[in-house]
Scaffold this motif. Structure first.
Motif, PDB file in Angstrom:
ATOM      1  N   TYR A 160     -15.307  10.056  11.260  1.00  0.00           N
ATOM      2  CA  TYR A 160     -16.627   9.890  10.007  1.00  0.00           C
ATOM      3  C   TYR A 160     -16.556   8.676   8.782  1.00  0.00           C
ATOM      4  CZ  TYR A 160     -15.729  14.153  12.840  1.00  0.00           C
ATOM      5  OH  TYR A 160     -15.525  15.177  13.635  1.00  0.00           O
ATOM      6  N   THR A 161     -17.554   7.972   8.968  1.00  0.00           N
ATOM      7  CA  THR A 161     -17.058   7.071   8.176  1.00  0.00           C
ATOM      8  C   THR A 161     -18.976   6.852   6.650  1.00  0.00           C
ATOM      9  OG1 THR A 161     -17.937   5.004   9.716  1.00  0.00           O
ATOM     10  CG2 THR A 161     -18.922   5.253   7.132  1.00  0.00           C
ATOM     11  N   ILE A 162     -17.877   7.395   5.992  1.00  0.00           N
ATOM     12  CA  ILE A 162     -18.422   7.671   4.637  1.00  0.00           C
ATOM     13  C   ILE A 162     -19.458   6.392   3.923  1.00  0.00           C
ATOM     14  CG2 ILE A 162     -18.132   8.553   1.980  1.00  0.00           C
ATOM     15  CD1 ILE A 162     -15.581   9.891   3.297  1.00  0.00           C
ATOM     16  N   SER A 163     -18.863   5.481   3.636  1.00  0.00           N
ATOM     17  CA  SER A 163     -19.128   4.583   2.908  1.00  0.00           C
ATOM     18  C   SER A 163     -18.851   2.813   4.370  1.00  0.00           C
ATOM     19  CB  SER A 163     -18.438   4.149   1.746  1.00  0.00           C
ATOM     20  OG  SER A 163     -19.117   2.907   1.549  1.00  0.00           O
ATOM     21  N   ASN A 164     -19.859   2.189   4.493  1.00  0.00           N
ATOM     22  CA  ASN A 164     -19.744   0.224   4.206  1.00  0.00           C
ATOM     23  C   ASN A 164     -19.733   0.032   4.088  1.00  0.00           C
ATOM     24  OD1 ASN A 164     -18.078  -1.081   6.944  1.00  0.00           O
ATOM     25  ND2 ASN A 164     -19.948  -0.772   7.956  1.00  0.00           N
ATOM     26  N   ASN A 165     -19.090  -1.097   3.839  1.00  0.00           N
ATOM     27  CA  ASN A 165     -19.176  -2.484   3.461  1.00  0.00           C
ATOM     28  C   ASN A 165     -19.458  -2.414   1.889  1.00  0.00           C
ATOM     29  OD1 ASN A 165     -18.004  -4.323   4.738  1.00  0.00           O
ATOM     30  ND2 ASN A 165     -19.780  -4.246   6.270  1.00  0.00           N
ATOM     31  N   ALA A 166     -18.893  -1.328   1.292  1.00  0.00           N
ATOM     32  CA  ALA A 166     -19.516  -1.129  -0.239  1.00  0.00           C
ATOM     33  C   ALA A 166     -18.889  -2.187  -1.475  1.00  0.00           C
ATOM     34  CB  ALA A 166     -19.392   0.245  -0.563  1.00  0.00           C
ATOM     35  N   SER A 167     -19.688  -2.531  -2.265  1.00  0.00           N
ATOM     36  CA  SER A 167     -19.533  -3.671  -2.939  1.00  0.00           C
ATOM     37  C   SER A 167     -17.519  -2.400  -3.888  1.00  0.00           C
ATOM     38  CB  SER A 167     -19.823  -3.227  -4.532  1.00  0.00           C
ATOM     39  OG  SER A 167     -21.063  -4.493  -3.475  1.00  0.00           O
ATOM     40  N   PHE A 168     -17.148  -3.312  -4.404  1.00  0.00           N
ATOM     41  CA  PHE A 168     -15.767  -3.481  -4.833  1.00  0.00           C
ATOM     42  C   PHE A 168     -16.338  -3.086  -6.473  1.00  0.00           C
ATOM     43  CE2 PHE A 168     -11.831  -4.188  -8.362  1.00  0.00           C
ATOM     44  CZ  PHE A 168     -11.578  -3.152  -7.620  1.00  0.00           C
TER      45      PHE A 168
END
Length: 278
Positions: A160-168
């Protein structure tokens, strides 16, 4: 007599001169003047050669100066561009050296959970609620540009994806909507789940490198689905608080009572044989 001889000699000379001028000479002898070269001046021959005399001197034109000026400027601009390119390459190489110069003895980057606390006991969340996760990073020398956060369940092999390619960010924070329509393709079960945080530019199974963020999968939590409400009037029974004994419990009770009776009778018979009771 002498006068006669002189006259004869002059007459013969005149006749010979007339014959010689009227006589047809061959062509090679007619061009006799061309075979005789005039005397040349030594100074003029030493200063200039026939090739230099025949070569025309260059005459400056109006277009020569403008044509030379742009060429020189273009060459200067090209040299400046080359120098700038060399300078950019040098900076790039320096930056690459700084990026790759990480001590191999350093540990890989990790994650320290803040919400929920890593020291707390196992956390349980109800399916359908919002779940908040917060963390910070440890032993991180090279910061990743993007972060992936997802949850995996081993029972149904679902992710289950929560966040994808989020900024560091130095402190990570995500909110997971666990509603059935927003949780993913597979429904959430009453099971144990694992939170996974890793660098988006790498695979989850990649070997962690010194100073780089490795794949974090040390935090586990539970999800449960609440049972629907059942009124007492509809025959609700509590399996743990009921006074009725099951068939197995009844058999165990009968076995214990039988063993007690056998023990008492055996002791009475043994004691009566030695007149202990009398």
């Amino acid at each position: 007599m002498r006068t006669f001889r002189a006259d004869c000699l002059l007459s013969a000379l005149f006749l010979f001169t007339s014959l010689s001028s009227a006589w047809p000479w061959p062509p090679s002898v007619q061009n006799f003047d061309a075979l005789i070269h005039p005397r040349q001046d030594k100074e003029s021959s030493s200063d200039t050669s026939p090739a230099e005399t025949a070569r025309p001197s260059p005459t400056p034109t109006d277009d020569a100066a403008p044509t030379a000026a742009p060429t020189k400027g273009a060459a200067t601009k090209s040299a400046g561009s080359t120098k700038a390119a060399k300078g950019g390459t040098s900076k790039t190489n320096t930056a690459a050296t700084k990026t790759s110069s990480v001590d191999a003895r350093l540990p890989p980057g990790g994650v320290n959970m803040i919400t929920p606390s890593a020291l707390a006991q196992t956390s349980y969340y109800k399916v359908g609620d919002y779940v908040t996760f917060a963390w910070n990073y440890t032993s991180l020398s090279i910061q990743p540009s993007k972060i992936d956060v997802f949850v995996s369940c081993q029972a149904n092999s679902a992710t289950y994806t929560i966040s994808n390619n989020a900024s560091f960010e130095p402190t990570g924070n995500v909110v997971w909507d666990t509603k059935p329509e927003a949780s993913g393709t597979a429904p959430l079960l009453t099971e144990t789940y694992t939170l996974i945080i890793h660098d988006a530019s790498k695979e989850v199974t990649s070997i962690p490198q010194a100073g780089h963020l490795g794949s974090y999968n040390q935090f586990q939590f539970g999800m449960y689905t609440p049972q629907p409400y059942t009124p007492l009037s509809e025959g609700w029974e509590c399996a743990t608080c009921s006074g009725a004994l099951s068939t197995m419990d009844q058999q165990a009770l009968k076995f214990m009572l039988g063993m007690c009776m056998i023990t008492v009778l055996s002791f009475t018979w043994f004691a009566g044989g030695f007149d202990v009771l009398f």
